[in-house]
Write an enzyme that holds these catalytic residues in place. Structure first.
Site, PDB file in Angstrom:
ATOM      1  CG  ASP A 263     -15.067  -0.175   4.182  1.00 55.96           C
ATOM      2  OD1 ASP A 263     -14.489  -1.150   3.671  1.00 55.96           O
ATOM      3  OD2 ASP A 263     -14.879   0.188   5.366  1.00 55.96           O
TER       4      ASP A 263
ATOM      5  CG  MET B  80      -5.858   0.334   1.781  1.00 57.67           C
ATOM      6  SD  MET B  80      -7.455   0.615   2.565  1.00 57.67           S
ATOM      7  CE  MET B  80      -7.429   2.412   2.718  1.00 57.67           C
TER       8      MET B  80
ATOM      9  CG  ASN C 237      -6.891  -3.758   7.870  1.00 57.65           C
ATOM     10  OD1 ASN C 237      -7.770  -3.034   8.338  1.00 57.65           O
ATOM     11  ND2 ASN C 237      -6.818  -4.059   6.581  1.00 57.65           N
TER      12      ASN C 237
ATOM     13  CB  ILE D   3      -0.932   0.021   1.230  1.00 57.90           C
ATOM     14  CG1 ILE D   3      -1.891  -1.164   1.198  1.00 57.90           C
ATOM     15  CG2 ILE D   3      -1.719   1.334   1.293  1.00 57.90           C
ATOM     16  CD1 ILE D   3      -2.695  -1.333   2.481  1.00 57.90           C
ATOM     17  N   GLY D   4       1.944   1.210   0.770  1.00 54.13           N
ATOM     18  CA  GLY D   4       2.782   2.389   0.955  1.00 54.13           C
ATOM     19  C   GLY D   4       3.377   2.942  -0.325  1.00 54.13           C
TER      20      GLY D   4
ATOM     21  NE  ARG E 233      -4.547 -15.814   9.023  1.00 53.09           N
ATOM     22  CZ  ARG E 233      -5.733 -16.392   9.092  1.00 53.09           C
ATOM     23  NH1 ARG E 233      -6.763 -15.838   8.482  1.00 53.09           N
ATOM     24  NH2 ARG E 233      -5.898 -17.520   9.747  1.00 53.09           N
TER      25      ARG E 233
ATOM     26  CG  HIS F 280     -11.717  -0.667   7.330  1.00 55.86           C
ATOM     27  ND1 HIS F 280     -12.296  -0.398   6.111  1.00 55.86           N
ATOM     28  CD2 HIS F 280     -10.393  -0.902   7.083  1.00 55.86           C
ATOM     29  CE1 HIS F 280     -11.376  -0.466   5.167  1.00 55.86           C
ATOM     30  NE2 HIS F 280     -10.211  -0.781   5.725  1.00 55.86           N
TER      31      HIS F 280
ATOM     32  CG  ASN G   8      -0.159  -5.937  11.287  1.00 56.82           C
ATOM     33  OD1 ASN G   8       1.036  -6.012  11.001  1.00 56.82           O
ATOM     34  ND2 ASN G   8      -1.098  -6.330  10.451  1.00 56.82           N
TER      35      ASN G   8
END
Length: 330
Positions: A151, A230, A120, A13-14, A82, A179, A95
């Protein structure tokens, strides 16, 4: 001048999130931090012909402090996915520990920055952040946000597909709660402009919005999750926050907040019985200016979804608070 910081900038994501921020005309300085590869990501982005100056830091030599000093907005997608053989509890502990450490860094180096948490489980990591900031006597609920924008983005996209609209951006779909899974509650009855969803498609649409992440994981053959969408959603929220610091008005974004600390939030808290909940929030120059309460207008079916949401969300919030309390005893 706006200094934006991405913590976890070398991840799935980063990296795309950092790219979007580098391309934003609203960002003058982009500071990247991660435990690996950050200098390379920063060097790559620095070649892009936009004004934002890019720097990258690793943990060595006070890297976190250097990254955060003078930050105006900090976005946190840090964490690990995961892995095979890893339980959800194992993942949570890792996390949660990562987020706790990063928030401590924020408390020490830029306590007045806007904090946007993507890591998350957001339902637990935002309460963790609140507890750490509170212990450091710098908790401002109007500046701490759980990013639930994905979402909303999914709701816009999936509703558009059903009604045959080519541009999902034409719709506003309130999504409340949390979320993850059943804590995500789309209030389709309050979609603007109003739409008519065929009755035989409503249940499937709700489930798709709630579990859209599973769709991506399956499509990637279990080798990845929703990183690009995301990043887009996280950037959209970050850009909204930056815009309000520039004087723009009338921006409303659904986000997961500490209700008691935001005007209007107490009304939502009385309905839900929860300290944290995602609702549409009007943003102002100092952060969350006013929480809106769409729950009273929910249909009977939507209120049933909210009741299910409250049960799971209550457990998630408690887990985050308990994690910080337990860590303090070690």
């Amino acid at each position: 001048m706006v200094k934006a910081v991405v913590l976890g900038a070398a991840g799935g994501i980063g990296q795309p999130l950092s790219l979007l921020l580098k391309n934003s005309p609203l960002v003058s300085e982009l500071s990247l931090y991660d435990v690996v590869n950050t200098p390379g990501v920063a060097a790559d982005l620095s070649h892009i012909a936009t004004p934002a100056k890019v720097t990258g830091y690793l943990p060595a030599d006070d890297g976190l402090k250097k990254a955060l000093t003078d930050a105006d907005i900090v976005v946190i997608p840090a964490g690990i996915p995961r892995k095979p053989g890893m339980t959800r509890d194992d993942l949570f502990k890792i996390n949660a520990g990562i987020v706790k450490g990063l928030i401590q860094g924020i408390a020490e180096n830029c306590p007045r920055a806007f904090i946007l948490i993507i890591s998350n489980p957001v339902n637990s990591t935002v309460p963790i952040a609140a507890e750490v900031l509170r212990k450091n006597k710098c908790f401002d609920p109007t500046r701490l946000f759980g990013v639930t924008s994905l979402d909303v983005v999914r709701a816009q996209t999936f509703v558009s597909e059903i009604v045959g609209e080519s541009d999902p951006r034409k719709f506003t779909v309130p999504v409340v709660g949390g979320h993850s899974g059943e804590t995500i509650v789309p209030l389709l009855s309050q979609t603007q402009p109003p739409v008519t969803i065929p009755s035989d498609k409503i249940r499937g649409l709700i489930k798709r919005i709630q579990f859209g992440g599973d769709e991506v994981v399956e499509a990637k053959g279990g080798a990845g999750s929703a990183t690009l969408s995301m990043a887009f959603a996280g950037f959209r929220f970050a850009e909204s926050v930056i815009k309000i610091t520039k004087g723009e008005k009338g921006i409303v974004e659904p986000t997961f907040i500490y209700l008691a600390g935001v005007e209007g939030g107490e009304d939502v808290r009385k309905v839900t019985g929860l300290d944290f909940f995602a609702v549409p929030v009007e943003l102002g120059p100092n952060g969350a200016a006013k929480a809106r309460n769409p729950l009273e207008k929910a249909t009977a079916e939507e209120k049933e979804l909210i009741n299910v949401c409250k049960t799971g969300l209550s457990q998630n919030i408690a887990k985050g608070v308990e994690f910080v309390a337990a860590s303090a005893k070690l």
